[in-house]
Design an enzyme around this catalytic site. Structure first.
Site, short mmCIF file in Angstrom:
data_model
loop_
_atom_site.label_atom_id
_atom_site.label_comp_id
_atom_site.label_asym_id
_atom_site.label_seq_id
_atom_site.Cartn_x
_atom_site.Cartn_y
_atom_site.Cartn_z
N GLU A 135 21.51 63.05 12.63
CA GLU A 135 20.33 63.69 13.33
C GLU A 135 18.77 63.37 12.94
OE1 GLU A 135 21.42 68.09 12.60
OE2 GLU A 135 23.50 67.62 13.14
N GLU A 195 29.29 65.67 15.88
CA GLU A 195 29.17 67.14 15.46
C GLU A 195 28.88 67.92 16.50
OE1 GLU A 195 27.13 67.14 11.64
OE2 GLU A 195 26.43 69.10 12.07
#
Length: 433
Positions: free
Chosen positions: A244, A352
């Site tokens: 991320e 995810e």
């Protein structure tokens, strides 16, 4: 029937070819939001040489290599045989199926109901993939002594990975690495301005904390090189560092380095583990959050095909909207990843995701069987796996018996494409050419 169908597909392939609410162990909740800033103008990506493909007309194959050619398509040409086999199977699976995984499935339970994994409580099968974290393993407080809590976590995590491998599952590790100045936090909201602005650059070669970062990688290498199944086999793992990275909530996020600096650290990480520490049982996963909508933007911090095995994307935000527009957006973003993986002979993944169901957040209707399923299958999207984040005592991403979404999740896992542990082929054995 799912396993039989997969093996039949694999046999046909062999004959016809000459291949966040990101959190762990009660850490503070992150701020899950797409960064407002527009990503920096990407460098012109260098397109790799893609082998010629001559599939038969109508052939939906997403890969262009035979089992014996697989080693030439992964980051580590000296990887263990089992690691090469895992990459091959993930790529082959992604042609028409996907593995369902969950983070910390063996040790994080809704309502603190320990025992079997929550997924097994509901479906009768463990997930096909176990997610783990190097966070406590590399913590400054881990002194390697039996009475040390962090060392105890290291032992639990490694034992879970061994159990997963022995069962035939895939092991995937992320890394919530603490910032290098104080070693306390990874969320920028909990750091000083100096730490936020300097932490990432400080671990670059020549940086003030580069030796510190090398020591952390040495700990990762120590653990990974000693992960062996009950049969003595070195266990392959997927490693997803700096996940991320397009957000601003982690200290390795985009606001705190240039694309060139990010690439340099990524390349150092891979080459140091592979070439200097002799770690040869890792597949490397590149996984931004959900801010990217084009190939050029996705590749803006991409270190190159020779440093990445798996192209991923984390995505919570689009699912939290509970609307059709969010699902459509998530699908199109994942299509960017899927298309790039096909072009570059990588494995695509939804690395995810999840929707955290609790008293304040009811589950959207048909969340698993329609929303999730449509995101990962429509628009010719092909992924090797989807990883749900962990369950907590007071919230869940994967339902258990008797809670909202149990029937919907069962409908999802009963899709022909879905693979839990009980559906998996032998992932660590390479089929003959």
């Amino acid at each position: 029937m799912k396993k039989l169908s997969y093996l039949l597909l694999l046999f046909v392939f062999v004959i016809t070819t000459a291949c966040s609410e990101d959190d762990s162990f009660d850490e503070p909740d992150p701020v899950e939001e797409t960064p407002e800033e527009v990503p920096e103008e990407p460098e012109e990506p260098t397109e790799p040489e893609v082998p010629e493909e001559t599939p038969e007309e109508g052939d939906p194959q997403t890969y262009a290599f035979a089992p014996g050619e697989t080693r030439g398509y992964i980051v580590d040409g000296s990887a263990s045989e089992e690691t090469v086999a895992l990459f091959y199977h993930l790529k082959a699976i992604s042609d028409s199926r996907f593995i369902i995984g969950q983070q910390d499935a063996f040790n994080a339970f809704y309502n603190s109901d320990s025992g079997e994994s929550d997924m097994k409580k509901l479906t009768g099968s463990d997930p096909g993939m176990l997610g783990s974290d190097f966070m406590f393993i590399t913590d400054d407080s881990n002194n390697g002594e039996a009475g040390n809590w962090f060392y105890q976590q290291e032992q639990q995590i490694t034992q879970d990975a061994i159990e997963a491998y022995d069962k035939g599952m895939v092991n995937a590790f992320t890394w919530h690495l603490r910032e290098p100045y104080e070693g306390d936090d990874f969320y920028t909201s909990e750091m000083t301005a100096f730490q936020r602005e300097n932490a990432f650059r400080s671990i670059m070669p020549g940086g003030a904390n580069h030796d510190y970062y090398r020591e952390k990688l040495q700990k990762v290498a120590e653990v990974v090189k000693n992960l062996r199944g009950s049969d003595g086999t070195l266990i392959p793992v997927i490693f997803r560092p700096f996940h991320e990275f397009d957000g601003d909530f982690f200290w390795w996020g985009a606001p705190y380095s240039t694309p060139a600096e990010f690439k340099e650290v990524w390349r150092f990480t891979v080459t140091y583990l592979r070439d200097e520490l002799d770690v040869h049982n890792i597949l490397y996963a590149f996984a931004p959050d959900n801010s990217y909508t084009s190939k050029s933007a996705y590749l803006s911090r991409y270190p190159g095909d020779e440093y990445v095995d798996i192209l991923g994307m984390d995505n919570y935000g689009d699912f939290s909207s509970q609307s059709g527009s969010g699902v459509a957006a998530a699908n199109q973003k994942l299509k960017v990843v899927s298309d790039l993986a096909k072009e570059r002979n990588k494995v695509a993944a939804l690395t995810e995701t999840g929707y955290f169901v609790d008293a304040q957040n009811p589950l959207p209707s048909n969340f698993y069987s329609e929303n999730i399923y449509n995101v990962i299958t429509e628009s010719d999207v092909n992924i090797g796996f989807i990883m749900f984040w962990q369950n907590y005592a007071d919230s869940y991403t994967v339902p258990v018996p008797g809670v909202e979404g149990e029937d919907d999740f069962m409908e999802f896992i009963e899709k022909e494409e879905a693979l839990l542990l009980e559906d998996l082929p032998s992932l660590y054995d390479m089929p003959a050419n």
